[in-house]
Scaffold this active site. Structure first.
Site, short mmCIF file in Angstrom:
data_model
loop_
_atom_site.label_atom_id
_atom_site.label_comp_id
_atom_site.label_asym_id
_atom_site.label_seq_id
_atom_site.Cartn_x
_atom_site.Cartn_y
_atom_site.Cartn_z
N LYS A 52 0.99 -1.38 0.12
CA LYS A 52 -0.17 -0.47 -0.05
C LYS A 52 0.67 1.47 0.05
CE LYS A 52 -3.95 -2.53 2.53
NZ LYS A 52 -4.60 -2.40 3.53
N GLN A 96 -4.92 -1.95 9.37
CA GLN A 96 -4.49 -2.69 8.95
C GLN A 96 -5.09 -4.08 10.00
OE1 GLN A 96 -3.71 -3.53 6.14
NE2 GLN A 96 -4.08 -5.61 6.16
N ASP A 119 -11.42 2.72 4.17
CA ASP A 119 -11.60 1.24 3.84
C ASP A 119 -13.00 0.43 4.05
OD1 ASP A 119 -8.75 -0.35 3.93
OD2 ASP A 119 -8.66 -0.78 6.15
#
Ligand code: NAP
Length: 292
Positions: A52, A96, A119
């Protein structure tokens, strides 16, 4: 049979994002900025986060990696989230997953300002997606929709069978495919581990989205001719045939299923690369205030 090439499509999308960042820069605008919080040293998470950050660098975004050890307290993490929520330079940030067991993941997700939740896991974004309102869409389903759109795969009026009902893949996928949109307008059946006679259902499907995490689960005799296959699964198994000693398996027995398919995503090189580029797209949408 046509391969839905996620590697190629995501590379093209990255070039488009890069060009847009250059345009913003030359107009004197603010460079999009994504932050990632990583807790601990889980191998998979380290790899995903590194990709990422690398993708951000490639397209010209600013990125910040905030690391904590496994023993970080929930309150320390929540305090950091609070700080990031009010950081005006940040367009979006993600935590994460998975998190260590002593931290309540749902509490963490809900602490993120939904306007920075690139997200798309916050209940406000999930709810808005459900209602067909502008929202940050979770990266994997968003990447799949982009792939269907770019390859102009017909979805209107088709029977789409989604296998798996997780909050990050299966369930949002079922909503997006049933939305009044293109791609979308499909009749959706959402299957899970309590679904009896799954094969009877998959045999009726025009489109199958396999997101259950069981290597090569979907066999040739479970699909009809002309089916479109989206293979979300990724399972890493030991192999003596590869240099690395590992091989990635999707949820679809590719060799059996692909001869019957009109379109199919490979593993690797299908859904995976689309997931990362979708996170970049969400960050750009946030920077341009296009969702909120
Ligand atoms: P998950 O949270 O474990 O959910 C799996 C789902 O599959 C559950 O709803 C489960 O049903 C269902 N399921 C399990 N066994 C089944 C069976 N035999 N028949 C029918 N349904 C079954 O997994 P996830 O996070 O959604 O991920 C799924 C897969 O996609 C994994 O391999 C993951 O690594 C991969 N993935 C890939 C990407 C990418 O970018 N390529 C991104 C995310 C995930 P219950 O609800 O009844 O338990």
């Amino acid at each position: 049979m046509k391969i839905l090439d996620g590697k190629q499509t995501s590379a093209a999308l990255k070039e488009e994002i890069k060009a847009e960042v250059l345009k913003i820069k030359s107009a004197g605008g603010k460079i999009p900025h994504l932050a990632v919080i990583l807790v601990g040293h889980d191998g998979g998470s380290e790899t995903y986060v590194a990709s990422k950050v690398k993708a951000c660098e490639y397209v010209g975004f600013k990125s910040s990696l905030i690391r904590y050890e496994d023993n970080v307290s929930e309150s320390e993490l929540l305090a950091k989230i609070e700080e990031l929520n009010s950081d005006d330079d940040l367009d979006g940030f993600i935590v994460q997953l998975p998190l260590p067991k002593h931290i309540d993941e749902q509490k963490v997700i809900e602490a993120i300002d939904y306007r920075k939740d690139v997200d798309g896991f916050h209940p406000i974004n999930a709810g808005r997606l459900m209602l067909g309102l502008p929202a940050f869409v979770p990266a994997t389903p968003m990447g799949i929709m982009t792939l269907l759109e770019r390859y102009q795969v017909p979805t209107d009026g088709k029977h789409c069978v989604v296998i798996g009902r997780s909050h990050i893949v299966g369930r949002p996928m079922s909503v997006l495919m049933s939305n009044k949109a293109n791609p979308g307008n499909a009749t959706v059946t959402l299957c899970h581990s309590h679904t009896p006679n799954l094969k009877e259902i998959t045999l009726q499907a025009d489109i199958i989205i396999a997101a259950l995490g069981k290597p090569e689960f979907l066999k040739g005799d479970m699909v009809k001719d002309g089916v479109t296959i989206i293979d979300v699964g990724v399972t890493r198994l030991p192999s003596d045939k590869t240099k690395s000693g590992w091989k990635l398996y999707g949820d679809v027995a590719f060799d059996e299923v692909s001869p019957k398919a009109s379109y199919i995503t490979p593993v690797p090189g299908g859904v995976g690369p689309m997931t990362i580029v979708s996170l970049l797209q969400n960050t750009l949408l946030s920077a341009k205030n296009e969702i909120y």
